[in-house]
Enzyme design. Structure first.
Site, short mmCIF file in Angstrom:
data_model
loop_
_atom_site.label_atom_id
_atom_site.label_comp_id
_atom_site.label_asym_id
_atom_site.label_seq_id
_atom_site.Cartn_x
_atom_site.Cartn_y
_atom_site.Cartn_z
N HIS A 150 -18.08 26.04 -25.32
CA HIS A 150 -18.27 27.44 -25.74
C HIS A 150 -19.69 27.66 -26.23
O HIS A 150 -20.31 28.69 -25.94
CB HIS A 150 -17.33 27.79 -26.89
CG HIS A 150 -15.87 27.75 -26.56
ND1 HIS A 150 -15.02 26.81 -27.10
CD2 HIS A 150 -15.11 28.52 -25.75
CE1 HIS A 150 -13.79 27.03 -26.65
NE2 HIS A 150 -13.81 28.05 -25.82
N ARG A 187 -7.79 22.35 -25.48
CA ARG A 187 -6.50 21.64 -25.32
C ARG A 187 -6.65 20.13 -25.42
O ARG A 187 -5.64 19.43 -25.56
CB ARG A 187 -5.84 22.03 -24.00
CG ARG A 187 -5.31 23.45 -24.02
CD ARG A 187 -4.37 23.74 -22.87
NE ARG A 187 -3.67 24.99 -23.05
CZ ARG A 187 -4.04 26.17 -22.53
NH1 ARG A 187 -5.11 26.22 -21.76
NH2 ARG A 187 -3.35 27.27 -22.76
#
Ligand code: PAF
Length: 278
Positions: free
Chosen positions: A34, A184
């Site tokens: 990100h 995840r």
């Protein structure tokens, strides 16, 4: 850095934003992948808006919406130190007022691979991205290439619906053993985490075959599957070689080709991809 929760507040602030506006849509629990998007947006745009919204409509009924990892305070610290201007973090009721009945679907492309394994997923992604593009009035929106089919779908939606933002795809950021960064990954226990490096090994082998002159798609996909099968904690969902824009399966490697795979490790589903031929 301003943290905004409500749409009317976001709209009110926009008058003073400098152009161009860069948008980085996220579901939070931020990692280096990100932050690479944020840094690129910071370099290229005058106002950087990051959204943090765990979008319920892109999760299936038996998926991990409830337990999706969240770390809002830490996310804000990271974004503040990266020089982000605005964080938009709405509650679900703000994004999906009841009753909500309008959806965006990208046909065909949205029905392949991830669309098969996760019915409704891309409808939720396309709808929320459409809403975020409208709300932020972004000139550019930044996405990670790890979710290659998502990038293809958003790009197609923007083109088909004449939407404003340029879609910028950023190279996948990897852990030292090659595992693509993903929120995840936090679900994996140490043994599963070690096993997860199999995705990168399999894709690397596919690339090596291509570099060695192999142009046989079946041989490349079989090599990926064989490597995943060697890892006893991993279960292959799919492996394929596709056109990077349409995600149609290829029968020749003479044109742009993307190797894609999805693997289940325990209850965690991981995806990754690598370009064989640009
Ligand atoms: O890639 C993600 O994190 C999500 O799919 C996105 C683009 C933020 C939409 O909810």
């Amino acid at each position: 850095m301003e943290v905004i929760r409500e749409i009317h507040e976001l709209k009110a602030r926009q008058a003073v934003w400098n152009s161009p506006v860069g948008l980085v849509p996220t579901m939070g629990y931020l990692h280096e992948g990100h932050m690479a998007l944020v840094r690129r947006a910071r370099q290229e745009t005058a106002t950087v808006v990051v959204t943090i919204f765990v979008n319920p409509t892109q999760f299936g009924p038996s998926e991990d919406f409830e337990r999706y990892p969240r770390a809002f305070g830490r996310d804000l610290d990271l974004l503040r130190s990266a020089g982000v201007d605005i964080v938009f973090a709405p509650p679900v009721s703000e994004m999906y007022p009841d009753p909500f009945s309008t959806w965006v679907e990208v046909e065909e492309l949205g029905e392949l691979f991830e669309g098969v394994s996760r019915p409704g997923h891309f409808r939720g992604v396309a709808t929320v991205c459409n809403k975020l593009f409208n709300l932020v009035s972004a000139d550019r929106a930044y996405f990670g290439q790890k979710d290659a089919q998502q990038v293809a779908i958003i790009t197609k939606m923007v083109c088909d619906l004449n939407m404003k933002p340029d879609i910028v795809a950023i190279t996948t950021v990897r852990e030292p053993d090659g595992l693509a960064m993903s929120s995840r990954n936090a679900y994996l226990n140490p043994q599963q985490r070690a096993a997860a490096a199999v995705l990168f090994r399999a894709l690397n082998t596919a690339c090596q075959l291509y570099r060695d002159g192999c142009r046989d798609v079946a041989m490349v996909t079989r090599a990926i599957a064989d490597i995943v099968h060697e890892e006893h904690l991993a279960e292959l969902d799919y492996a394929a070689v596709v056109d990077p824009t349409s995600f149609e399966e290829l029968d020749t490697l003479e044109r742009p080709a993307l190797a894609i795979l999805a693997v289940r490790i325990g209850t965690t589903r991981l995806i990754d991809n690598m370009l064989l031929k640009e």
